[in-house]
Design an enzyme around this catalytic site. Structure first.
Site, PDB file in Angstrom:
ATOM      1  N   CYS A   2      35.042  32.404  26.650  1.00 15.42           N
ATOM      2  CA  CYS A   2      34.418  31.517  25.683  1.00 15.42           C
ATOM      3  C   CYS A   2      34.986  30.105  25.807  1.00 15.42           C
ATOM      4  O   CYS A   2      36.166  29.922  26.077  1.00 15.42           O
ATOM      5  CB  CYS A   2      34.584  31.969  24.230  1.00 15.42           C
ATOM      6  SG  CYS A   2      33.937  33.596  23.907  1.00 15.42           S
ATOM      7  N   ARG A  27      33.531  29.674  31.458  1.00 18.01           N
ATOM      8  CA  ARG A  27      34.352  30.536  30.601  1.00 18.01           C
ATOM      9  C   ARG A  27      33.531  31.663  29.962  1.00 18.01           C
ATOM     10  O   ARG A  27      34.090  32.555  29.317  1.00 18.01           O
ATOM     11  CB  ARG A  27      34.996  29.706  29.491  1.00 18.01           C
ATOM     12  CG  ARG A  27      35.838  28.569  30.003  1.00 18.01           C
ATOM     13  CD  ARG A  27      36.397  27.762  28.868  1.00 18.01           C
ATOM     14  NE  ARG A  27      37.406  28.505  28.149  1.00 18.01           N
ATOM     15  CZ  ARG A  27      38.676  28.569  28.484  1.00 18.01           C
ATOM     16  NH1 ARG A  27      39.104  27.909  29.535  1.00 18.01           N
ATOM     17  NH2 ARG A  27      39.534  29.262  27.773  1.00 18.01           N
ATOM     18  N   TRP A  75      31.386  34.562  25.955  1.00 18.54           N
ATOM     19  CA  TRP A  75      31.507  35.767  26.782  1.00 18.54           C
ATOM     20  C   TRP A  75      31.816  36.879  25.788  1.00 18.54           C
ATOM     21  O   TRP A  75      32.910  36.944  25.231  1.00 18.54           O
ATOM     22  CB  TRP A  75      32.636  35.603  27.803  1.00 18.54           C
ATOM     23  CG  TRP A  75      32.680  36.691  28.833  1.00 18.54           C
ATOM     24  CD1 TRP A  75      32.015  36.717  30.021  1.00 18.54           C
ATOM     25  CD2 TRP A  75      33.446  37.899  28.787  1.00 18.54           C
ATOM     26  NE1 TRP A  75      32.311  37.869  30.709  1.00 18.54           N
ATOM     27  CE2 TRP A  75      33.185  38.616  29.979  1.00 18.54           C
ATOM     28  CE3 TRP A  75      34.316  38.468  27.854  1.00 18.54           C
ATOM     29  CZ2 TRP A  75      33.770  39.848  30.269  1.00 18.54           C
ATOM     30  CZ3 TRP A  75      34.900  39.699  28.138  1.00 18.54           C
ATOM     31  CH2 TRP A  75      34.621  40.373  29.339  1.00 18.54           C
ATOM     32  N   ASN A  99      37.374  30.966  20.273  1.00 15.02           N
ATOM     33  CA  ASN A  99      37.686  31.533  21.589  1.00 15.02           C
ATOM     34  C   ASN A  99      38.906  32.420  21.414  1.00 15.02           C
ATOM     35  O   ASN A  99      39.916  31.968  20.877  1.00 15.02           O
ATOM     36  CB  ASN A  99      37.985  30.391  22.574  1.00 15.02           C
ATOM     37  CG  ASN A  99      38.591  30.890  23.869  1.00 15.02           C
ATOM     38  OD1 ASN A  99      38.255  31.970  24.328  1.00 15.02           O
ATOM     39  ND2 ASN A  99      39.484  30.118  24.444  1.00 15.02           N
ATOM     40  N   GLY A 100      38.815  33.676  21.858  1.00 15.11           N
ATOM     41  CA  GLY A 100      39.977  34.569  21.751  1.00 15.11           C
ATOM     42  C   GLY A 100      39.601  35.854  21.062  1.00 15.11           C
ATOM     43  O   GLY A 100      38.421  36.195  20.930  1.00 15.11           O
ATOM     44  N   GLU A 482      39.587  40.203  49.830  1.00 11.93           N
ATOM     45  CA  GLU A 482      39.004  39.035  49.178  1.00 11.93           C
ATOM     46  C   GLU A 482      37.539  38.855  49.605  1.00 11.93           C
ATOM     47  O   GLU A 482      36.681  38.531  48.781  1.00 11.93           O
ATOM     48  CB  GLU A 482      39.841  37.786  49.496  1.00 11.93           C
ATOM     49  CG  GLU A 482      39.313  36.476  48.944  1.00 11.93           C
ATOM     50  CD  GLU A 482      39.092  36.461  47.435  1.00 11.93           C
ATOM     51  OE1 GLU A 482      39.526  37.385  46.736  1.00 11.93           O
ATOM     52  OE2 GLU A 482      38.444  35.509  46.958  1.00 11.93           O
ATOM     53  N   LYS A 486      34.454  38.801  46.943  1.00 10.80           N
ATOM     54  CA  LYS A 486      33.555  37.638  46.867  1.00 10.80           C
ATOM     55  C   LYS A 486      32.106  38.093  46.909  1.00 10.80           C
ATOM     56  O   LYS A 486      31.281  37.663  46.129  1.00 10.80           O
ATOM     57  CB  LYS A 486      33.877  36.725  48.048  1.00 10.80           C
ATOM     58  CG  LYS A 486      33.813  35.276  47.910  1.00 10.80           C
ATOM     59  CD  LYS A 486      34.798  34.548  47.034  1.00 10.80           C
ATOM     60  CE  LYS A 486      35.576  35.304  46.056  1.00 10.80           C
ATOM     61  NZ  LYS A 486      36.288  34.855  45.026  1.00 10.80           N
ATOM     62  N   GLU A 489      31.111  40.035  43.638  1.00  7.01           N
ATOM     63  CA  GLU A 489      31.046  39.185  42.448  1.00  7.01           C
ATOM     64  C   GLU A 489      29.708  38.478  42.310  1.00  7.01           C
ATOM     65  O   GLU A 489      29.156  38.405  41.219  1.00  7.01           O
ATOM     66  CB  GLU A 489      32.108  38.071  42.543  1.00  7.01           C
ATOM     67  CG  GLU A 489      33.496  38.454  42.131  1.00  7.01           C
ATOM     68  CD  GLU A 489      34.461  37.282  42.283  1.00  7.01           C
ATOM     69  OE1 GLU A 489      34.557  36.715  43.391  1.00  7.01           O
ATOM     70  OE2 GLU A 489      35.107  36.919  41.293  1.00  7.01           O
ATOM     71  N   HIS A 505      39.833  58.868  57.347  1.00  8.41           N
ATOM     72  CA  HIS A 505      40.378  59.853  56.409  1.00  8.41           C
ATOM     73  C   HIS A 505      39.470  60.036  55.193  1.00  8.41           C
ATOM     74  O   HIS A 505      39.950  60.404  54.115  1.00  8.41           O
ATOM     75  CB  HIS A 505      41.798  59.452  55.998  1.00  8.41           C
ATOM     76  CG  HIS A 505      42.730  59.413  57.162  1.00  8.41           C
ATOM     77  ND1 HIS A 505      43.091  60.535  57.869  1.00  8.41           N
ATOM     78  CD2 HIS A 505      43.311  58.368  57.802  1.00  8.41           C
ATOM     79  CE1 HIS A 505      43.881  60.195  58.875  1.00  8.41           C
ATOM     80  NE2 HIS A 505      44.029  58.879  58.861  1.00  8.41           N
ATOM     81  N   LYS A 604      35.361  33.115  34.214  1.00  5.97           N
ATOM     82  CA  LYS A 604      36.400  32.629  35.114  1.00  5.97           C
ATOM     83  C   LYS A 604      37.796  32.772  34.518  1.00  5.97           C
ATOM     84  O   LYS A 604      38.753  33.057  35.209  1.00  5.97           O
ATOM     85  CB  LYS A 604      36.128  31.169  35.452  1.00  5.97           C
ATOM     86  CG  LYS A 604      37.022  30.680  36.564  1.00  5.97           C
ATOM     87  CD  LYS A 604      36.462  29.478  37.239  1.00  5.97           C
ATOM     88  CE  LYS A 604      37.277  29.121  38.445  1.00  5.97           C
ATOM     89  NZ  LYS A 604      37.148  30.110  39.523  1.00  5.97           N
TER      90      LYS A 604
HETATM   91  C1  G6P Z   1      38.650  36.394  36.774  1.00  4.58           C
HETATM   92  C2  G6P Z   1      37.920  35.472  37.720  1.00  4.58           C
HETATM   93  C3  G6P Z   1      38.481  35.620  39.127  1.00  4.58           C
HETATM   94  C4  G6P Z   1      39.976  35.372  39.113  1.00  4.58           C
HETATM   95  C5  G6P Z   1      40.692  36.270  38.109  1.00  4.58           C
HETATM   96  C6  G6P Z   1      42.137  35.835  37.918  1.00  4.58           C
HETATM   97  O1  G6P Z   1      38.357  37.703  37.076  1.00  4.58           O
HETATM   98  O2  G6P Z   1      36.532  35.752  37.701  1.00  4.58           O
HETATM   99  O3  G6P Z   1      37.863  34.671  39.972  1.00  4.58           O
HETATM  100  O4  G6P Z   1      40.486  35.587  40.377  1.00  4.58           O
HETATM  101  O5  G6P Z   1      40.063  36.176  36.836  1.00  4.58           O
HETATM  102  O6  G6P Z   1      42.131  34.562  37.343  1.00  4.58           O
HETATM  103  P1  G6P Z   1      43.336  33.545  37.420  1.00  4.58           P
HETATM  104  O7  G6P Z   1      42.865  32.362  36.622  1.00  4.58           O
HETATM  105  O8  G6P Z   1      44.513  34.227  36.803  1.00  4.58           O
HETATM  106  O9  G6P Z   1      43.554  33.212  38.845  1.00  4.58           O
END
Ligand code: G6P
Length: 609
Positions: A2, A27, A75, A99-100, A482, A486, A489, A505, A604
């Site tokens: 949020c 956010r 969110w 927010n929170g 990674e 990606k 996501e 395995h 994010k």
């Molecule tokens: C969320 C984001 C990711 C990020 C992760 C950790 O899941 O969508 O992109 O890698 O949080 O976030 P940070 O801000 O701690 O790197």
């Protein structure tokens, strides 16, 4: 999760709030809303969906007109995304955005119901609105009502608040969840993050926990919970406005991929002195490094994947054992730590709830702590004993690219200096690593230039798949994790990263005719082994995409598609090889018509457990 904003000034408040919220949509973006004082009355517009849905709604119904107000992009945590659960929420005299998480909201709600209050939404936020109203009715003083409310609330939260009787003021409070107060000429702002205010001012106060801000005609005043006025240091953002704009790119993600060469230079160059890596400005000298016996890298998502690459680099060069841990697991598993252990927390936002909790736990157990963080002044940055900032500038796309790249850069700098401090590499070896690291930005640019079309073409071959695999060995496996994340996501195609030698395995049973397998094969000493594993999936019908170094000979009939990359030493190849993986994920999402920068269900900055 949020984003919240607030404004008092002279501009059209609805426009400012919508613009500021557009910079915070990373956010959360399942609903949005604003409240503005219009002719002394609070007028609310809110809607399920993106901010753009709210804007469309206001085009029909008319936007609230005034110079003071608050806004929110959500969110969902408590209650599904819906018009009713969207913020702002109201009590009789109060309107708020939040927010929170209010952890004790159930108990408070029951109490308020027993006092005759009624609720319309499923949110924890409405409980705060009603509680504020409850105390406001008792005191008729907004700040006193905020103070009493805060004493009853458990959890982490940031609030922006309007009181019906005070149309000349906007109030705000921070506990844990980030909040800044922007200071302009004859106007002031509240925001969850700096990019929201950059268009209007670079000057801001960083609110500390349990501080209250009051915006009004005279500017912004800040109080503690004893109602004492505080003198705060005015900070200046060193990000320019372009950092929060797309600047001609179609999406933030592709802009940020293109910014990677600059981000690496900005992060690495200040940490090199006379050809050697130096972290002394971050408070990390050789005696500190020599005292480390074991390292734990703790993080979430992409940041955790940067830690996996770091583990390979540190163990190979410095011969110090490294565990990489998912923060949400680490914090609940009774970790064994002592003062010779270093816990490294990697985080772009510096606000991830699990990473922050892991950091606090590590400190309480007596370990040394180091934060590797992108957002200045964030909670993890302030909590960690030692701190290295990654200097990527704001990352807006939810899928992390440039932040990952600079996290890798810092991992390497740290590994080089640690290995040197421990006497595992000589000065000339260390200087040579730095020289090679300095060459990486140009190689990244080369990949973006040469592999853009190829990545787009290969993506077009992936987008109708239900599932695919990423395989690799050693650092290639670390990078595959990674690459797979990606793709998942943003394209919503299922994928898994697998250590290439482990496939047989069990997981190889998933390989059927036409299943795409992306094999990362950039490590010379493991190349032949990986090729054997590629042959195994090829023999079972897989369509193979092989990522390798320029000039390396590939046996015929191994690859359906090839991505060939500029060479560096194997150790640094993840910084180059991650670029086509980012590009393939980007184009897969784009070709599938997805919202690249705001993928479904994600946010994010994850400030809840
Ligand atoms: C969320 C984001 C990711 C990020 C992760 C950790 O899941 O969508 O992109 O890698 O949080 O976030 P940070 O801000 O701690 O790197």
């Amino acid at each position: 999760m949020c984003g919240i904003v607030g404004y008092y000034g002279y501009r059209d408040c609805s426009d400012v709030l919508v613009d500021a919220l557009s910079k915070l949509e990373y956010r959360g973006y399942d609903s949005a809303g604003i409240a503005v004082f219009e002719d002394g009355n609070i007028k609310i517009a809110k809607s399920k969906g993106r901010l753009s849905d709210l804007v469309k709604k206001m085009e029909k119904t008319g936007k609230p007109k005034g110079i003071a107000g608050i806004g929110h992009t959500r969110w969902a945590t408590h209650g599904e995304p819906s018009d009713i659960n969207s913020h702002p929420h109201c009590g009789k005299n109060v309107t708020i955005v939040h927010n929170g998480i209010i952890e004790n909201y159930r108990k408070l709600k029951d109490y308020l119901i027993s006092q005759g209050k009624t609720f319309v939404s499923d949110t924890d936020t409405e409980v705060v609105a009603q509680l504020l109203d409850f105390y406001y009715c008792r005191h008729s003083d907004p700040v006193k009502a905020i103070i009493e409310t805060t004493e009853d609330l458990e959890g982490s939260f940031a609030l922006a608040i309007m009181f019906n009787d005070y149309p000349e003021y906007i109030f705000a409070l921070r506990r844990e969840s980030p909040l800044i107060v922007g200071v302009g000429e004859n106007e002031s702002f509240i925001a969850s993050d700096v990019p929201a205010i950059l268009k209007y001012t670079k000057n801001y106060y960083l609110l500390e926990h349990n501080e209250i801000a009051v915006l009004g005609r005279y500017g912004a005043k800040i109080y503690d919970l004893h109602y004492q006025k505080l003198q705060k240091e005015l900070k200046t953002a060193d990000w320019d406005m372009d950092a929060a704009e797309k600047c001609g790119y179609e999406h933030f993600m592709i802009k940020e991929i293109n910014e990677q060469p600059t981000s690496v230079k900005t992060t690495v160059l200040p940490r090199i002195k006379d050809g050697m890596p130096t972290l002394e400005e971050c408070g990390i000298d050789d005696s500190f490094l020599c005292g480390i016996r074991q390292i734990h890298i703790v993080a979430c998502g992409t940041a955790m994947h940067a830690g996996v690459v770091g583990k390979y680099a540190i163990e190979k060069l410095a011969r110090v054992p490294v565990n990489v841990e998912i923060a949400s697991e680490f914090r609940y598993k009774s970790p064994i730590l002592d003062k010779s252990d270093l816990v490294i927390i990697i985080s772009q936002s510096g606000e991830t709830a699990d990473s922050l909790a892991a950091l606090k736990l590590a400190k309480s157990l007596g370990a040394k702590t180091l934060g590797i963080v992108n957002v200045k002044g964030s909670s993890i940055a302030r909590e960690a004993e030692k701190l290295i900032y990654t200097l990527a500038g704001p990352e807006i796309a939810v899928a992390s690219t440039k932040a990952y790249m600079v996290q890798l850069s810092v991992m390497y700098l740290f590994a080089f200096r640690l290995a040197f401090a421990k006497g595992k590499i000589s000065q000339s070896e260390c200087e040579n690593y730095i020289k090679l690291l300095n060459e990486i930005p140009d190689k990244i640019s080369e990949v973006i230039e040469n592999q853009l079309e190829n990545s787009q073409y290969i993506a077009s071959k992936l987008i109708n798949s239900d599932s695919l695999l990423y395989i690799g060995r050693g650092l290639d496996y670390a990078l595959s994790m990674e690459g797979s994340l990606k793709l998942k996501e943003i394209s919503y195609i299922h994928s898994e990263a697998y250590a290439a030698g482990e496939l047989k395995h069990g997981t190889i049973s998933l390989v059927t005719e036409g299943m795409p397998v992306i094999a990362v094969a950039t490590q010379d000493d493991l190349f032949d082994k990986t090729i054997s594993n590629i042959k195994e999936v090829k023999a079972r019908g897989a369509t193979t995409i092989v990522v390798l170094k320029d000039g390396v000979e590939l046996p015929s009939d191994v690859a359906d598609y090839i991505i060939s990359l500029p060479k560096t030493i194997d150790l640094l190849m993840p910084m180059i090889a991650c670029v086509p993986l980012q590009l393939m994920a980007y184009y897969s999402a784009l070709l599938r018509g997805n919202d690249v920068d705001k993928p479904r269900n994600l946010a994010k900055s994850v400030t809840v457990e």
